[in-house]
Enzyme design. Structure first.
Site, PDB file in Angstrom:
ATOM      1  N   MET A   1      -8.712   8.576  -0.318  1.00 25.85           N
ATOM      2  CA  MET A   1      -9.525   9.024   0.829  1.00 25.85           C
ATOM      3  C   MET A   1     -10.025  10.448   0.599  1.00 25.85           C
ATOM      4  SD  MET A   1      -7.217   7.623   3.958  1.00 25.85           S
ATOM      5  CE  MET A   1      -6.435   6.001   3.901  1.00 25.85           C
TER       6      MET A   1
ATOM      7  N   ASP B   1      -4.591   3.856  -1.953  1.00 24.76           N
ATOM      8  CA  ASP B   1      -5.651   4.264  -1.028  1.00 24.76           C
ATOM      9  C   ASP B   1      -6.136   5.678  -1.331  1.00 24.76           C
ATOM     10  OD1 ASP B   1      -5.929   2.020   0.795  1.00 24.76           O
ATOM     11  OD2 ASP B   1      -3.867   2.436   1.365  1.00 24.76           O
TER      12      ASP B   1
ATOM     13  N   SER C   1       0.848  -1.191   0.000  1.00 20.58           N
ATOM     14  CA  SER C   1       0.000   0.000   0.000  1.00 20.58           C
ATOM     15  C   SER C   1       0.883   1.239   0.000  1.00 20.58           C
ATOM     16  CB  SER C   1      -0.892   0.014   1.242  1.00 20.58           C
ATOM     17  OG  SER C   1      -1.425   1.320   1.408  1.00 20.58           O
TER      18      SER C   1
ATOM     19  N   HIS D   1      -1.350  -1.345  -4.213  1.00 18.73           N
ATOM     20  CA  HIS D   1      -2.597  -0.922  -3.565  1.00 18.73           C
ATOM     21  C   HIS D   1      -2.571   0.594  -3.363  1.00 18.73           C
ATOM     22  CE1 HIS D   1      -6.110  -1.719  -0.930  1.00 18.73           C
ATOM     23  NE2 HIS D   1      -5.646  -0.726  -0.187  1.00 18.73           N
TER      24      HIS D   1
ATOM     25  N   MET E   1     -12.009   4.964  -0.564  1.00 18.88           N
ATOM     26  CA  MET E   1     -12.631   5.240   0.737  1.00 18.88           C
ATOM     27  C   MET E   1     -13.287   6.609   0.628  1.00 18.88           C
ATOM     28  SD  MET E   1      -9.488   3.720   2.944  1.00 18.88           S
ATOM     29  CE  MET E   1      -8.437   3.773   1.499  1.00 18.88           C
TER      30      MET E   1
ATOM     31  N   ASP F   1      -6.785  -6.033   4.513  1.00 20.41           N
ATOM     32  CA  ASP F   1      -6.146  -4.712   4.515  1.00 20.41           C
ATOM     33  C   ASP F   1      -6.210  -4.070   5.896  1.00 20.41           C
ATOM     34  OD1 ASP F   1      -5.138  -2.225   3.812  1.00 20.41           O
ATOM     35  OD2 ASP F   1      -6.896  -1.612   2.651  1.00 20.41           O
TER      36      ASP F   1
ATOM     37  N   MET G   1     -11.513  -5.415   5.665  1.00 26.64           N
ATOM     38  CA  MET G   1     -10.721  -4.430   6.410  1.00 26.64           C
ATOM     39  C   MET G   1     -10.414  -4.974   7.806  1.00 26.64           C
ATOM     40  SD  MET G   1     -10.228  -2.043   4.265  1.00 26.64           S
ATOM     41  CE  MET G   1      -9.243  -1.088   5.437  1.00 26.64           C
TER      42      MET G   1
ATOM     43  N   HIS H   1      -8.359   1.450  -3.955  1.00 26.06           N
ATOM     44  CA  HIS H   1      -9.289   1.295  -2.829  1.00 26.06           C
ATOM     45  C   HIS H   1      -9.936   2.649  -2.542  1.00 26.06           C
ATOM     46  CE1 HIS H   1      -9.519   0.325   1.802  1.00 26.06           C
ATOM     47  NE2 HIS H   1     -10.711   0.460   1.257  1.00 26.06           N
TER      48      HIS H   1
HETATM   49  C1  DX5 Z   1      -6.172   1.958   5.672  1.00 28.77           C
HETATM   50  C2  DX5 Z   1      -5.763   1.649   4.251  1.00 28.77           C
HETATM   51  C3  DX5 Z   1      -4.700   0.627   4.173  1.00 28.77           C
HETATM   52  C4  DX5 Z   1      -3.395   1.075   4.778  1.00 28.77           C
HETATM   53  C5  DX5 Z   1      -2.687  -0.121   5.280  1.00 28.77           C
HETATM   54  O1  DX5 Z   1      -7.185   2.891   5.651  1.00 28.77           O
HETATM   55  O2  DX5 Z   1      -6.881   1.155   3.510  1.00 28.77           O
HETATM   56  O3  DX5 Z   1      -4.505   0.157   2.842  1.00 28.77           O
HETATM   57  O4  DX5 Z   1      -2.558   1.729   3.878  1.00 28.77           O
HETATM   58  O5  DX5 Z   1      -1.546   0.282   5.961  1.00 28.77           O
HETATM   59  P1  DX5 Z   1      -0.944  -0.603   7.138  1.00 28.77           P
HETATM   60  O6  DX5 Z   1      -0.527  -1.904   6.501  1.00 28.77           O
HETATM   61  O7  DX5 Z   1       0.172   0.196   7.654  1.00 28.77           O
HETATM   62  O8  DX5 Z   1      -2.045  -0.820   8.144  1.00 28.77           O
HETATM   63 ZN    ZN Z   2      -6.465   0.169   1.530  1.00 28.45          ZN
END
Ligand code: DX5
Ligand code: ZN
Length: 214
Positions: A35, A33, A6, A31, A66, A171, A135, A64
């Site tokens: 947000m 993320d 990620s 991956h 969010m 994740d 998650m 991903h």
């Molecule tokens: C959390 C993200 C994850 C995050 C994971 O909101 O969706 O993908 O980057 O990071 P670690 O492995 O450090 O928990």
């Molecule tokens: Zn993620």
């Protein structure tokens, strides 16, 4: 077991170098993320950054989302180069429609479940998805601790999927020691941010995680 670093834990000012490191180190997916500061408290990146990453790597991009109202941005992320687009069940009152939209746009469709969301949320869309993202933290930040109830959820999701060719990805807070139990639960992808980019040698962290999964 596939390993998906990620980039949330990468150096955003040196993203291309960090991506190249994990690609050379044997990552299976990247991956990403996304947000929005609404579905989750944090704000990260958008389609322009995905497009820039797409030009620098051959790894499949596992995006991903969010974000609230993800249907407004599916097209933009697929055009930017997303191979998999994952939306949160909690953000989609019309989940089946969004999954069909992702496939029609030409990407593989994923559904993420927050830790408190029951697997039953996907019971009637099992034929509409290509990936389930369980998650193991409440999304929003990297570096949080793994919530153990994810094990039972991965097992239940794998059971619900039966013989379907669907990835079950985990994740949040995933470390080397979780790899073997999660493999036994039925996970096929491990997402890891801090465990990989926080390691002195990210390539070695990828290798160790995959080897531990067996
Ligand atoms: C959390 C993200 C994850 C995050 C994971 O909101 O969706 O993908 O980057 O990071 P670690 O492995 O450090 O928990
Ligand atoms: Zn993620």
């Amino acid at each position: 077991m596939k390993i998906a670093p990620s980039i949330l834990s990468a150096d955003f000012a040196a993203l291309a170098a960090d991506v190249a490191r994990v690609e050379a180190g044997g990552a299976d997916l990247l991956h990403v993320d996304v947000m929005d500061g609404r579905f989750v408290p944090n704000i990260t990146i958008g389609p322009v950054v995905v497009e820039a990453i797409r030009k620098r790597t051959r790894l499949p991009l596992d995006v991903h989302l969010m974000i609230v109202e993800p249907e407004r941005y599916v097209g933009a992320f697929v055009s930017a180069g997303a191979d998999i687009v994952t939306v949160h069940a909690e953000a989609c009152p019309h989940l089946q429609r969004v999954l069909a939209q992702i496939r029609e746009a030409g990407a593989r469709a994923g559904v993420a479940l927050n830790p408190s969301t029951p697997p039953a949320a996907i019971e009637y869309v099992l034929d509409d998805l290509d990936l389930v993202l369980v998650m193991s933290v409440n999304p929003g930040f990297g570096g949080q601790a793994f919530i153990p109830s994810a094990h039972a959820k991965v097992r239940r999701v794998r059971e619900m999927l039966g013989g379907r060719d669907v990835e079950v990805s985990v994740d949040g807070g995933v470390k080397v020691e979780h790899a073997r139990p999660l493999a036994e639960d039925g996970a096929s992808v491990l997402v890891a941010g801090s465990a990989i980019f926080g390691a002195a040698d990210p390539a070695d962290a990828i290798r160790r995680m995959r080897a531990a999964a067996g």
